[in-house]
Scaffold this active site. Structure first.
Site, PDB file in Angstrom:
ATOM      1  N   GLY A  77      55.281  58.915  84.340  1.00 11.14           N
ATOM      2  CA  GLY A  77      55.666  58.873  82.935  1.00 11.14           C
ATOM      3  C   GLY A  77      55.921  57.454  82.468  1.00 11.14           C
ATOM      4  O   GLY A  77      55.210  56.522  82.844  1.00 11.14           O
ATOM      5  N   SER A  86      55.327  51.464  81.844  1.00 11.19           N
ATOM      6  CA  SER A  86      54.453  52.547  82.268  1.00 11.19           C
ATOM      7  C   SER A  86      54.661  52.805  83.754  1.00 11.19           C
ATOM      8  O   SER A  86      54.546  51.888  84.572  1.00 11.19           O
ATOM      9  CB  SER A  86      52.992  52.186  81.978  1.00 11.19           C
ATOM     10  N   SER A 121      42.492  42.037  77.649  1.00 12.51           N
ATOM     11  CA  SER A 121      42.316  40.787  78.387  1.00 12.51           C
ATOM     12  C   SER A 121      41.834  39.677  77.465  1.00 12.51           C
ATOM     13  O   SER A 121      41.390  39.914  76.339  1.00 12.51           O
ATOM     14  CB  SER A 121      41.304  40.998  79.516  1.00 12.51           C
ATOM     15  N   ASN A 171      40.777  50.354  71.098  1.00  9.88           N
ATOM     16  CA  ASN A 171      41.241  51.674  71.514  1.00  9.88           C
ATOM     17  C   ASN A 171      42.554  52.052  70.830  1.00  9.88           C
ATOM     18  O   ASN A 171      42.779  53.220  70.499  1.00  9.88           O
ATOM     19  CB  ASN A 171      41.421  51.725  73.032  1.00  9.88           C
ATOM     20  N   VAL A 188      53.680  58.856  75.611  1.00 10.86           N
ATOM     21  CA  VAL A 188      53.359  59.600  76.832  1.00 10.86           C
ATOM     22  C   VAL A 188      52.401  60.749  76.518  1.00 10.86           C
ATOM     23  O   VAL A 188      51.464  61.019  77.280  1.00 10.86           O
ATOM     24  CB  VAL A 188      54.644  60.112  77.500  1.00 10.86           C
ATOM     25  N   ASN A 202      40.155  63.962  79.258  1.00 10.06           N
ATOM     26  CA  ASN A 202      38.770  63.898  78.799  1.00 10.06           C
ATOM     27  C   ASN A 202      37.948  62.981  79.686  1.00 10.06           C
ATOM     28  O   ASN A 202      38.454  62.013  80.240  1.00 10.06           O
ATOM     29  CB  ASN A 202      38.722  63.410  77.353  1.00 10.06           C
ATOM     30  N   ASP A 240      45.964  52.344  76.506  1.00 15.17           N
ATOM     31  CA  ASP A 240      45.744  52.003  75.100  1.00 15.17           C
ATOM     32  C   ASP A 240      46.128  53.169  74.197  1.00 15.17           C
ATOM     33  O   ASP A 240      46.672  52.971  73.102  1.00 15.17           O
ATOM     34  CB  ASP A 240      44.280  51.642  74.866  1.00 15.17           C
ATOM     35  N   ARG A 289      20.564  58.096  90.883  1.00 12.82           N
ATOM     36  CA  ARG A 289      20.083  58.690  89.650  1.00 12.82           C
ATOM     37  C   ARG A 289      21.274  59.071  88.771  1.00 12.82           C
ATOM     38  O   ARG A 289      22.118  59.869  89.167  1.00 12.82           O
ATOM     39  CB  ARG A 289      19.249  59.932  89.939  1.00 12.82           C
TER      40      ARG A 289
END
Length: 310
Positions: A229, A224, A140, A45, A280, A289, A256, A31
């Site tokens: 960092g 990255s 991609s 993005n 960064v 978020n 992104d 659910r």
């Protein structure tokens, strides 16, 4: 419409759905909460991140079917300047689901539908007619699109004096670099493959990146390093910025967001030390978020200031 300073391209966008549930049990109905929808895909993005910092970009993407139309509507609500390239097959949908019991995040990515040769040519022609200061190709490629697609774009960008920025992986990244780009953002695993070794440690990233720069593959490489960092490398400069310790809720769009922060800073004429700090800061803020929300500008600015004082 004036010629934009920044153009982003998303060949394989997605309508992103995010939801949450409690407990993952095999062979039982799970659910889920009502889904939230976001326009997704690398270049999209990046444009969203630039907008959150107060910048402008032209966001070019393919759009097909109901999912494509919903994606366009979502971007219009964010007041992002867009140019949708209509394609026959439907835009893909992705799913992100968060288990509230464990805080584990599950990300389901689907392949993009095929693009005809004519549709691929339309994408290239659309981008090549523009002469922005920065062209960002991120994300991609659809399964039937040749791995030299970004390479073709890089060649044309170089002829026009456009600073081409690429954020992808695998053979598509390799071929783009062979044409020569302004900036590339591999992670450390991708960087190891590019220099032909099995594994790299973080303290070896700058030397490996400079090897690629020495071959003319890029002027700037930002590696990255995940939770450690990132490091920015040019022929003359090495700048390492550690990731701040923030509460992590989702890693969707963090890479992104990092690219968006850096491209925005470049467009503002910021020095490279600030460019990597903005990257960064935005990437770290995005992890604070849930779902596919990217970052809040106030979080990114606060982290940028903190990184400058460290």
């Amino acid at each position: 419409m004036k010629n934009p300073d920044i153009v982003t391209l998303t060949v394989n966008p997605s309508l992103d759905k995010s939801t949450s549930f409690k407990g993952l049990v095999p062979e039982q109905k799970i659910r889920c909460e009502n889904p939230e929808y976001d326009a997704g895909g690398g270049g999209i993005n990046v444009s969203k991140a630039i907008a959150r910092l107060g910048g402008e970009s032209l966001c070019i993407f393919t759009s097909g079917g109901d999912a494509g139309r919903q994606l366009q509507s979502l971007l219009e609500k964010e007041k992002i300047m867009t140019q949708a390239i209509a394609v026959k097959n439907a835009t893909r949908e992705n799913l992100m689901a968060l288990d509230l019991n464990t805080n584990a995040q599950y990300r389901f990515g689907f392949p993009g539908a095929s693009l005809s040769a004519a549709e691929q040519d339309t994408i290239l022609d659309t981008v090549n007619t523009l002469k922005p200061k920065f062209l960002v190709a991120s994300g991609s490629l659809n399964e039937d699109v040749g791995s030299d697609f970004y390479q073709k774009m890089a060649v044309e960008a170089k002829k026009s004096g456009v600073k081409f920025i690429v954020d992808t992986s695998g053979e598509a990244l390799q071929k783009a670099l062979e044409a020569g780009v302004y900036l590339a953002k591999p992670n450390i695993g991708e960087l190891a493959k590019l220099v032909g070794i099995e594994k790299l440690h973080a303290d070896e990233a700058d030397d490996a990146a400079r090897t690629l720069i020495g071959k003319g593959f890029a002027q700037v490489i930002v590696v990255s390093l995940g939770p450690q960092g990132a490091v920015l490398v040019t022929r003359e400069v090495t700048e390492f910025i550690p990731a701040p310790n923030v509460p992590k809720k989702s890693t969707v769009g963090a890479g992104d967001s990092m690219v968006g922060g850096m491209v925005w800073a470049l467009s503002q004429g910021k020095p490279l030390g600030e460019v990597i700090r903005w990257g960064v800061a935005c990437g770290s803020a995005a992890t604070m978020n849930e779902g596919t929300q990217l970052f809040h500008a106030e979080d990114a600015r606060r982290l940028f200031d903190w990184l400058g004082r460290r």
